[in-house]
Structure formats: C-alpha cells, structure tokens
Design an enzyme around this catalytic site. Sequence first.
Site, short mmCIF file in Angstrom:
data_model
loop_
_atom_site.label_atom_id
_atom_site.label_comp_id
_atom_site.label_asym_id
_atom_site.label_seq_id
_atom_site.Cartn_x
_atom_site.Cartn_y
_atom_site.Cartn_z
N LEU A 56 26.93 -2.25 32.08
CA LEU A 56 27.05 -3.16 30.93
C LEU A 56 26.63 -2.37 29.69
O LEU A 56 25.75 -1.51 29.76
CB LEU A 56 26.10 -4.35 31.08
CG LEU A 56 26.48 -5.46 32.07
CD1 LEU A 56 25.31 -6.42 32.25
CD2 LEU A 56 27.70 -6.22 31.56
N ASP A 57 27.24 -2.69 28.55
CA ASP A 57 26.83 -2.07 27.29
C ASP A 57 25.35 -2.37 27.04
O ASP A 57 24.82 -3.35 27.54
CB ASP A 57 27.64 -2.65 26.11
CG ASP A 57 29.12 -2.30 26.21
OD1 ASP A 57 29.45 -1.32 26.91
OD2 ASP A 57 29.92 -3.03 25.60
N LYS A 58 24.75 -1.55 26.19
CA LYS A 58 23.32 -1.74 25.91
C LYS A 58 23.04 -3.15 25.35
O LYS A 58 22.05 -3.78 25.71
CB LYS A 58 22.87 -0.68 24.90
CG LYS A 58 21.38 -0.70 24.65
CD LYS A 58 20.96 0.41 23.70
CE LYS A 58 19.50 0.23 23.32
NZ LYS A 58 19.10 1.18 22.27
#
Length: 236
Positions: A104-106
């Site tokens: 997942l993106d940050k």
Amino acid sequence: VRIRLDRLIASQGPWSRKEVKKLIKAGRVRVGDRLARRPEEKVDPEAEPVFLDGEPLFYRRHLHLLLHKPPGVLSATRDREEAVALDLVPEALWRRELGIAGRLDKDAEGLLFLTTDGELAHRLTHPRWKVGKVYEVDLDAPVGEAEVRAFAQGVAGFRPARLEPLPGARARVTIEEGKHHQVKRMFRAVGREVKRLVRTRLGPLELGPLAPGEVRELTPEEIDELYRAVGLEEAD
Ligand code: URA
C-alpha cells in the site's frame, strides 16, 4: 520431514541461524528428552518435540498475518529512518521470511497481508489468479454512471474494474491487478482526486474490526480459503 535443527528453530521465531547456534551451544535447546548439541542435526518436528528454555516450539511451516496499516507507515520490511509495517508485528510473530503481498502507498490504509509463503504472495498479486482487491476511497467530488461505465471498460490502460458510488464523494472499487498507485491513477483518469484510500478486502480476507496498527494471525478457515482462491494446496 527431517529438517536441520538450526533451520527449523530459525523458521519458527525471530532468531537468525547464527543466534540459534548460540542458543544450542548454551544448552537452551532440547529435542525430545535429550539436550541438543549439534545445529546441523536433522530432526522431524512432527515426531520429536523441540524445546527452547523448556517451552515447546509448535512447529508450523508458514505464518500468515493480517495487519491494519495506519497512514504514514511504509509497506516495507525495513527502512533505516521511517516507520515500516514490519515494526508493528510483535516479536513473537516476527519471522525473517515474512514478506508483504501487495503493498500500500505510504498514505494509504487498511488491509496489509504478510506471509512467509512466497508462492502464495506471488499468486495473490498476479492478475492471472484474479484475486479481487477492494478499496474504499474518499474523493474530491462524487462519481456517477459515467465513471462506473468508464471503469467497467478499463481506464488509464488498466483492466476493467468494478466501481460502486457510495453516499457523498465516496466510492468502492474492486481491482484484480495491483500496479503502482493504480487506484489513484484510475481516478485521476476520470478527473477525480483520491483523498483517502482504505483497502478493505483481499480475495476472501476482510479487514473487519481490526484496529489501525493491530496485527492478527489468520484463522485456519481463512488460510484454507486463501490457498483455494489461488489454486494451491495448503502446505500444512
Ligand atoms: N492503489 C493506489 O493508488 N495506492 C495503493 O496503495 C493501492 C492501490
């Protein structure tokens, strides 16, 4: 199956092989009712219980964890400076072989799946196995029928996806791929900005009531369903 004692112990806890050798040298490991002396000896964990400091090691080939990733945490196993997802895993559940199946993106949140089974991780993220990933998003403006149709055809070069508008400027989207920034790029292609992104489902796995930052092991039923979803027999 007979496995080298040092490998066996290292696979069941946070220790490296070198650390395990020290445990054995220090007389802290027993196999059955005898003291273990050689790291390279082969043991059958199903036939002979292995004890560390008098506690039995319950042998399991693989470990599968569900983590509720909070925003601001990197989907990585290690980073020198930043907080990473693996930092949230309690030591008792920490394994060197744990990898992330579908990052997942940050700034994204929600379901993050960690497993020691590399083949399982590979299949969950490969489009060939068509494992649905469900995301709930907050947008800068609502979506309607036009966007639903566009997603069903495929936007920004991605495969067709299912878009469900939710009340307000929210929506639920289901994709079977998992390319870099995919959901954000798909919404950008129809003129929307994703303000918040939460993954709620990966195939048969549901985020459910797990609180942000919490980790749990999968249930035996979830493990069964997951392996079946990608055409694998469960290893044990
Ligand atoms: N799509 C994105 O844009 N970001 C994620 O983290 C996951 C899917």
